[in-house]
Write an enzyme that holds these catalytic residues in place. Sequence first.
Site, short mmCIF file in Angstrom:
data_model
loop_
_atom_site.label_atom_id
_atom_site.label_comp_id
_atom_site.label_asym_id
_atom_site.label_seq_id
_atom_site.Cartn_x
_atom_site.Cartn_y
_atom_site.Cartn_z
N ASP A 41 0.87 -1.16 0.00
CA ASP A 41 0.00 0.00 0.00
C ASP A 41 0.92 1.22 0.00
OD1 ASP A 41 -2.27 1.68 0.36
OD2 ASP A 41 -1.80 1.80 2.50
N ASP A 43 -0.12 5.16 0.46
CA ASP A 43 -0.39 6.24 1.41
C ASP A 43 -0.51 5.67 2.82
OD1 ASP A 43 -1.06 9.26 0.99
OD2 ASP A 43 -2.30 8.58 2.65
N LYS A 241 -8.93 -2.71 -2.90
CA LYS A 241 -8.80 -3.45 -1.64
C LYS A 241 -10.00 -3.19 -0.76
CE LYS A 241 -5.06 -1.12 -1.11
NZ LYS A 241 -3.96 -0.39 -0.46
N ASP A 266 -1.09 -0.18 6.09
CA ASP A 266 -1.33 0.50 7.37
C ASP A 266 -2.76 0.33 7.86
OD1 ASP A 266 -2.25 2.25 5.20
OD2 ASP A 266 -2.67 3.69 6.81
#
Lengths: 317, 317
Positions: A41, A43, A241, A266
């Site tokens: 991922d 960001d 996702k 995250d």
Amino acid sequence: MIKMQAVANLVSGGSSGPQYLTGDKSSIDAFIDKFDVFLFDCDGVLWSGDHLFPRIPETIQMLRDKHKQLVFVTNNSTKSRADYKKKFDGMGIPAHEEEVFGSSYSAAVYISRIMKLQPPKNKVFVLGESGVEQELQSEHVPFCGGTDPLLRREMLPEDFKHIADGSLLDDDVAIVLTGLDYHPSYLKYALGMAYLRRGAHFLATNTDSTLPSAGSLFPGAGATSAPLITATGQQPLALGKPSQAMMEAIEGKFRFDRKKACMVGDRLNTDIQFGVEGGLGGTLCVLTGVSKKEEFLGEGKGVVPSAYVDQLGDLLG
Amino acid sequence: MIKMQAVANLVSGGSSGPQYLTGDKSSIDAFIDKFDVFLFDCDGVLWSGDHLFPRIPETIQMLRDKHKQLVFVTNNSTKSRADYKKKFDGMGIPAHEEEVFGSSYSAAVYISRIMKLQPPKNKVFVLGESGVEQELQSEHVPFCGGTDPLLRREMLPEDFKHIADGSLLDDDVAIVLTGLDYHPSYLKYALGMAYLRRGAHFLATNTDSTLPSAGSLFPGAGATSAPLITATGQQPLALGKPSQAMMEAIEGKFRFDRKKACMVGDRLNTDIQFGVEGGLGGTLCVLTGVSKKEEFLGEGKGVVPSAYVDQLGDLLG
């Protein structure tokens, strides 16, 4: 949830919980050695908005030096892969356009290679930004709407009539695709609703409720599809996702052994869930974004990663 | 639903089902005689958009001649009571502004007379049209947002920063109120979300999923609140039908005996439910709008009216 927890525990090596890797050089090396492929991922992992996290370029280079395959998986629908490549360049992170897999690209691939609607009845009405349009173009999927400035205008009284009688609708539209749209309009919603009522397929690049930016949260792509969901009672198929449709598209393109792949993210309920439900060999949670370790440590929790670090740069040891 | 059914049957005089009044002069007279007050839904009952149904002015006049109190109850939030009065005039229906009770007025009354927040921390951030603004003004409630053209602009990169650090927010905003907004913008959604995250109360004039127009359906006021619901996970308190907050506001203003009042409407899940749950003496469904008689005739159905007519003009006999 119980099943998910069981899978997660299996993946993380029993009920001992996720492994904390920060500062533990030998465990880090052993963890990295288990995988051939790392799905990232972006960001909250590599950067937050325009702020690059410490030692990211070096960490990415370290994985390249170990000949790992890297895939950058993002739900951001407003940027195309080409846009993302520019962002990586600007951040000084070594990356190739082909390594980027965004939710707009995922949607375009799903439409062109899985739905395979017969032309000319395969046009997509887009509620979203240019990232969606560019990826549809790259897969040769015809579209309308999107950034067309004509649709940002006010809804006029005659529009109600012309939408109701169909004269303002494009006969070839068979799909309504929503991404994050910074330019919503009642006219766009009314057209999208009319296409859906006429039987169009309802897709979303992703349905993230929020968009992290400037250290706060803003409406995400889920806010673009929400008015259409409310107005029609229909739910879109999400291609970002944690939808496994995205995992299948990634696997179809990169062809790897899922057991030798690790998802790094995250967010427990998107990134980590995406990796766990996809049966990947491992998942790594970084604490520089949305989820906190309290959410996965202890008993009776939901999605649990195999391992976690305070920040991605900790993988350098 | 079982409880509601029981109440409805009780109201309609047992399990014999709703009474069909069209063409039955003596039953019509007996029905009308039971009530002192008639609450009317407007769209789908008196008119459909700009099309007046047959013999409406005469029917309204007949009820006035019998000294019935009339209240026109509408969920349309885009029009103020003054706007509605003009619509009645244009249609040739005898009505007074004081007889109109719209969801925007309902929200304004709720804010000014029930919430009673301490000034200056009682400002309302509006997502909606001038009908909402006019009614807030009539109750002396301060507001911002709404039709302000400055909020229809594009979201700029610095807006993210200024919303996140609070500098673009009005310190006095304590309520976010959504109505049907024909001019949505990402900036408005982002501001609404920021106020809600800061603890503002979340109200909606109504949450109708659809807006009937031109013989079709368009996004309703529910489409305006949907992005904020998705982005924040919070649900608004709705002040329109079938919310009993609206019934209480109407009763507070007109002071009548609920058992001597009848709700007239075309939608089972808003109008008729509103009357049944409010414990009114009766409900009358007209078949000129959304609901069909098949929805309330027969066994095991949901909300059931006391009586029904093909069209409101049938009350003339």
